[in-house]
Design an enzyme around this catalytic site. Sequence first.
Site, PDB file in Angstrom:
ATOM      1  N   LYS A  12     -20.587  27.829  10.001  1.00  0.00           N
ATOM      2  CA  LYS A  12     -20.288  29.016  10.812  1.00  0.00           C
ATOM      3  C   LYS A  12     -21.215  30.117  10.307  1.00  0.00           C
ATOM      4  O   LYS A  12     -20.841  30.917   9.462  1.00  0.00           O
ATOM      5  CB  LYS A  12     -18.808  29.415  10.689  1.00  0.00           C
ATOM      6  CG  LYS A  12     -17.913  28.641  11.655  1.00  0.00           C
ATOM      7  CD  LYS A  12     -16.481  29.125  11.603  1.00  0.00           C
ATOM      8  CE  LYS A  12     -16.131  30.073  12.725  1.00  0.00           C
ATOM      9  NZ  LYS A  12     -15.747  29.420  13.979  1.00  0.00           N
TER      10      LYS A  12
HETATM   11  C1  LIG Z   1     -15.024  28.877  14.963  1.00  0.00           C
HETATM   12  C2  LIG Z   1     -15.442  28.087  16.134  1.00  0.00           C
HETATM   13  C3  LIG Z   1     -14.567  27.251  16.832  1.00  0.00           C
HETATM   14  C4  LIG Z   1     -13.073  27.212  16.597  1.00  0.00           C
HETATM   15  O1  LIG Z   1     -12.709  26.902  15.309  1.00  0.00           O
HETATM   16  P1  LIG Z   1     -11.303  27.420  14.720  1.00  0.00           P
HETATM   17  O2  LIG Z   1     -11.336  26.942  13.325  1.00  0.00           O
HETATM   18  O3  LIG Z   1     -10.243  26.793  15.536  1.00  0.00           O
HETATM   19  O4  LIG Z   1     -11.301  28.888  14.853  1.00  0.00           O
HETATM   20  C5  LIG Z   1     -15.092  26.468  17.848  1.00  0.00           C
HETATM   21  N1  LIG Z   1     -16.385  26.510  18.173  1.00  0.00           N
HETATM   22  C6  LIG Z   1     -17.257  27.325  17.545  1.00  0.00           C
HETATM   23  C7  LIG Z   1     -18.669  27.334  17.957  1.00  0.00           C
HETATM   24  C8  LIG Z   1     -16.808  28.129  16.514  1.00  0.00           C
HETATM   25  O5  LIG Z   1     -17.660  28.935  15.893  1.00  0.00           O
END
Ligand SMILES: *Cc1c(COP(=O)(O)O)cnc(C)c1O
Length: 291
Positions: free
Chosen positions: A150
């Site tokens: 992320k």
């Molecule tokens: C953070 C994110 C998600 C969802 O993840 P969670 O852990 O459920 O918040 C889905 N797709 C992308 C591209 C993300 O950055």
Amino acid sequence: MKIYLDGELVEKEDAKISVFDHGFLYGDGIFEGIRAYNGRVFRLKEHLERLWASAKGINLEIPINRKEMEKAIIKTLLANKLSDAYIRLIVTRGCGDLSLDPRNCAKPPSIVIITDQIKLYPEEFYEKGMEAITVSIRRIRQDSLSPNIKSLNYLNNILAKMQAVRSGVAEAIILNAEGYVVECTGDNIFIVKNEVIYTPSGSEGALIGITRDAVIELAKNRSKISVKEGRISLYDVYIADECFLTGTAAEIIPVVAVDSRTIGDGKPGRITTKLIKEFKSLARSSGTPIK
Ligand SMILES: *Cc1c(COP(=O)(O)O)cnc(C)c1O
């Protein structure tokens, strides 16, 4: 509003980062989106685990340990008197020079924690379902950049979002390089067909969301519905009985139309509605207490 910045709680107006921070210059950094419900932080351990994994993926050393990070999050929530909140946790590479080389970032990485109350989509979408379209922007191949990092560079997702918004729709379905469904701009995607739930697997290039994991667990353990992770085509989405998206910010949101086709009967589906209810009760009754 108090913001946590490198160990201090500062006012929003004073929460500032240098223009030489590589998070700003190059998107060199990582983040997490976390939620607290009813005085408890939902799946905090899992979020911190993913943050540390993202950090390792870009060879960034987080200057505090997980316990200290947990304390910093709780402290920020308490300072803002929040028991239901969205928490944005950011770790940047820190202050460097104009070169890409992170070795020139002298300062330890900056840690920022912002706590706020947000709803990603209008309330009406949660009740009646929303519309999504497929966009032409493809997901970055995972052999170039792992979707599980992320990172602070979300241009791929932003371009997809802009394309959807230009078409008057709030969310974009993104395909991988092979043309199969991966996820949306910040949410994982699920479909339901003949009482079975399907979602793109990690090997399709989907980020393994923590909400996604929670929904899979609820479906399997509480509702006894089977869940299959694998390859999903757009056709599978079009002919699905139900479709919904999951993410920390979005929570669970029904999708009732995709590319001008009505999904199921055009209303939030029975299984989707059940999962939303179960997720709410799980989120309110589990997690790390804010105290
Ligand atoms: C953070 C994110 C998600 C969802 O993840 P969670 O852990 O459920 O918040 C889905 N797709 C992308 C591209 C993300 O950055």
